[in-house]
Design an enzyme around this catalytic site. Sequence first.
Site, PDB file in Angstrom:
ATOM      1  N   HIS A  82       0.932  -1.511   0.118  1.00 30.76           N
ATOM      2  CA  HIS A  82       0.100  -0.056  -0.150  1.00 30.76           C
ATOM      3  C   HIS A  82       0.970   1.302   0.073  1.00 30.76           C
ATOM      4  O   HIS A  82       0.643   2.171  -0.896  1.00 30.76           O
ATOM      5  CB  HIS A  82      -0.900   0.104   1.203  1.00 30.76           C
ATOM      6  CG  HIS A  82      -1.900   1.001   0.980  1.00 30.76           C
ATOM      7  ND1 HIS A  82      -1.533   2.295   1.443  1.00 30.76           N
ATOM      8  CD2 HIS A  82      -3.229   0.952   0.342  1.00 30.76           C
ATOM      9  CE1 HIS A  82      -2.765   3.183   1.150  1.00 30.76           C
ATOM     10  NE2 HIS A  82      -3.698   2.295   0.595  1.00 30.76           N
ATOM     11  N   HIS A 104      -7.048  -2.331  -4.036  1.00 26.91           N
ATOM     12  CA  HIS A 104      -5.925  -1.959  -4.978  1.00 26.91           C
ATOM     13  C   HIS A 104      -5.558  -3.068  -5.840  1.00 26.91           C
ATOM     14  O   HIS A 104      -4.987  -2.601  -6.639  1.00 26.91           O
ATOM     15  CB  HIS A 104      -5.147  -1.653  -3.692  1.00 26.91           C
ATOM     16  CG  HIS A 104      -5.344  -0.295  -3.129  1.00 26.91           C
ATOM     17  ND1 HIS A 104      -5.425   0.884  -3.875  1.00 26.91           N
ATOM     18  CD2 HIS A 104      -5.387   0.379  -1.854  1.00 26.91           C
ATOM     19  CE1 HIS A 104      -5.505   2.052  -3.075  1.00 26.91           C
ATOM     20  NE2 HIS A 104      -5.581   1.571  -1.840  1.00 26.91           N
ATOM     21  N   GLU A 114       0.727   3.694  -2.974  1.00 25.77           N
ATOM     22  CA  GLU A 114       0.423   5.301  -2.597  1.00 25.77           C
ATOM     23  C   GLU A 114       1.665   5.488  -1.815  1.00 25.77           C
ATOM     24  O   GLU A 114       1.456   6.061  -0.414  1.00 25.77           O
ATOM     25  CB  GLU A 114      -0.797   5.214  -1.830  1.00 25.77           C
ATOM     26  CG  GLU A 114      -2.249   5.285  -2.569  1.00 25.77           C
ATOM     27  CD  GLU A 114      -3.316   5.227  -1.574  1.00 25.77           C
ATOM     28  OE1 GLU A 114      -3.459   5.633  -0.487  1.00 25.77           O
ATOM     29  OE2 GLU A 114      -4.373   4.822  -1.960  1.00 25.77           O
TER      30      GLU A 114
HETATM   31 CO    CO Z   1      -5.532   2.970  -0.160  1.00 26.86          CO
END
Ligand code: CO
Length: 291
Positions: free
Chosen positions: A174, A236, A204
């Site tokens: 992530h 994701h 991210e």
């Molecule tokens: Co996220």
Amino acid sequence: MMKKIVSGALLLSGCAIMMVAGCSTNAQNTGGGQALLLVAFGTTYEQALPAYENVEEVMRRRFPDRSLRWAYTSNMIRRILAERGDARDSPGQALKKLANQGFSDVAVQSLHVIPGYEYDELKAAVLAYEGRFEKLAFGAPLLNSHEDVEIIVDHILRNTPEREQGEALVLMGHGSHHAAGLLYVAFDALLREQDPLAFAGAVEGYPDLEFILAQCREAGVARVLLLPFMVVAGDHARNDMGGGGPESWDTVFRQNGIEARSVFRGLTELDGPAELFADHLEQALAAQAHN
Ligand code: CO
């Protein structure tokens, strides 16, 4: 003293009424109850749920005496699920229920990958309940030490049977702008130390896709297997990593002349990472015993 007798009498009468159907909650209500609260980010993807089911199974095996509860930290996920009629507790709501149900020994296990923002918020929620339970333990997320990173690197390299000879492995984590997000950089570095064709980026944060692509080019990679580095293979994984959307990682790799295919498997669908979470809880309970 008086208060104790009164509440005890109330519990007894409540129990007597329930006796007909079997008074299964008796042990919990008399104050000796042990609970385990598992706290994850949450997911709206049904296909992602095996990761939660497996970590629950491992936890039940490792902590058989504890009543198991769940909470989700993501407000957005809880809102979407509530709209579907599948309301879930926040950590605070779950802890409040456990206190009201008379549990005296509560263990909370974070099912986050790093001690980032979600973990910090969870920690604050747990600390707010200090003093409400006789015992309150809090287990660390997946990557909480150099050793944890090594364990997970080793686990992933040994347990990705889909990977073919000559195929590079690209993990998508992530990522976070929290200082703990640097664990992803450490993870990528230790991964490459063990396998020159294994890479870990973040959707991210850093290492970003651009960096991972450059690393792959430098290593002369022609084919990659994409694998989520997240507890669940949810939104994701299915839309930002694979899925072939215009900006997904698989598309970008292909646009750069590298073949890409995806495996959608959350970390805790396999026992290794689930057991590491259980180890962290065991460490938290052991530390509590020494206090
Ligand atoms: Co996220």
